[in-house]
Design a protein around this motif. Structure first.
Motif, mmCIF file in Angstrom:
data_model
loop_
_atom_site.group_PDB
_atom_site.id
_atom_site.type_symbol
_atom_site.label_atom_id
_atom_site.label_comp_id
_atom_site.label_asym_id
_atom_site.label_seq_id
_atom_site.Cartn_x
_atom_site.Cartn_y
_atom_site.Cartn_z
ATOM 1 N N LEU A 165 -22.308 -4.062 -31.960
ATOM 2 C CA LEU A 165 -22.349 -2.603 -31.917
ATOM 3 C C LEU A 165 -23.660 -2.157 -31.268
ATOM 4 O O LEU A 165 -24.672 -2.868 -31.349
ATOM 5 N N SER B 117 -26.131 -2.921 -38.127
ATOM 6 C CA SER B 117 -25.694 -1.665 -37.530
ATOM 7 C C SER B 117 -25.445 -0.608 -38.602
ATOM 8 O O SER B 117 -25.042 -0.916 -39.725
ATOM 9 N N LEU C 106 -15.346 -2.441 -31.877
ATOM 10 C CA LEU C 106 -16.492 -1.599 -31.572
ATOM 11 C C LEU C 106 -16.396 -0.245 -32.278
ATOM 12 O O LEU C 106 -15.650 -0.109 -33.251
ATOM 13 N N GLU C 107 -17.158 0.744 -31.818
ATOM 14 C CA GLU C 107 -17.360 1.967 -32.590
ATOM 15 C C GLU C 107 -16.068 2.670 -32.983
ATOM 16 O O GLU C 107 -15.944 3.144 -34.118
#
Length: 216
Positions: free
Chosen positions: A16, A25, A193-194
């Motif tokens: 991330l 993160s 991912l995000e």
């Protein structure tokens, strides 16, 4: 309330954009969930570790007897943790080129051992959390943990029956499988991912609102 998270790279937030060096993160689903709840957040996860090392980290925090919400993400069951010469955890993982890894997976490894060891470890953590009446949310990455089609025994099945009701899934899937089914972006190292973590936090929030977090 304080939220403490434990697990492997998927809880730590490897790949991330805000994850740097040994700093976890703040864009993972546990971190986002904590922020949305207005809770303080501490991450004790570590990339690449196995379930025994995860359990040790959880039990160390339980022993402090400080009230917190525990989020535990169990990892793949074929990872093998051991204490190295520096009295720290090391982990053997499939695909490693090390001589030790090659010997372990050629001579010692078995799926039956993986299931039994992981399930016994997870049950110990569940019982310890319940004994202290600490709320918790548990997820897992490896569907083999509850597979009953092969490499099983009655003892393994008893443990599966005990452990499985405590597990929170992402719409009946592991986080990675759910992310892929939704076609969320992921890194070259299989890390969602995000977008996946943001959506995952909403799934966990919905599950959290419905469940008794210190019981089935």
């Amino acid at each position: 309330m304080l939220v403490k998270s434990f697990g492997c790279s998927f809880i730590f937030g490897t790949d991330l954009p805000d994850q740097v060096a040994n700093n976890p993160s703040q864009l993972t689903w546990p971190a986002i969930f904590s922020q949305q709840q207005g809770h303080h957040y501490r991450c004790y996860a570590c990339g690449g570790i196995g379930n025994l090392a995860i359990a040790d980290s959880v039990l160390q925090e339980i022993a402090l007897d400080v009230t917190a919400l525990f989020i535990v993400g169990w990892t793949w069951i074929d990872r093998f943790d051991y204490i190295n010469e520096n009295q720290n955890w090391s982990t053997i993982r499939p695909g490693s080129d090390s001589d030790l890894s090659k010997i372990y997976y050629r001579e010692l490894h078995s799926e039956m051992h993986d299931k039994l060891a992981s399930l016994m470890t997870i049950r110990t953590v569940i019982d310890s959390l319940r004994e202290r009446n600490f709320p918790f949310v548990m997820t897992y990455m490896d569907d083999l943990l509850f597979d009953r089609s092969c490499n099983t025994t009655p003892a393994i099945q008893i443990l599966q029956d005990y452990v499985e009701p405590y597990m929170t899934q992402f719409e009946e899937k592991t986080f990675l499988n759910w992310s892929r089914d939704n076609r969320y972006p992921e890194s070259a190292n299989w890390h969602p991912l995000e977008q996946a973590h943001s959506a995952g936090a909403k799934v966990i929030q919905q599950a959290f609102d419905k469940q008794n977090t210190n019981g089935h």
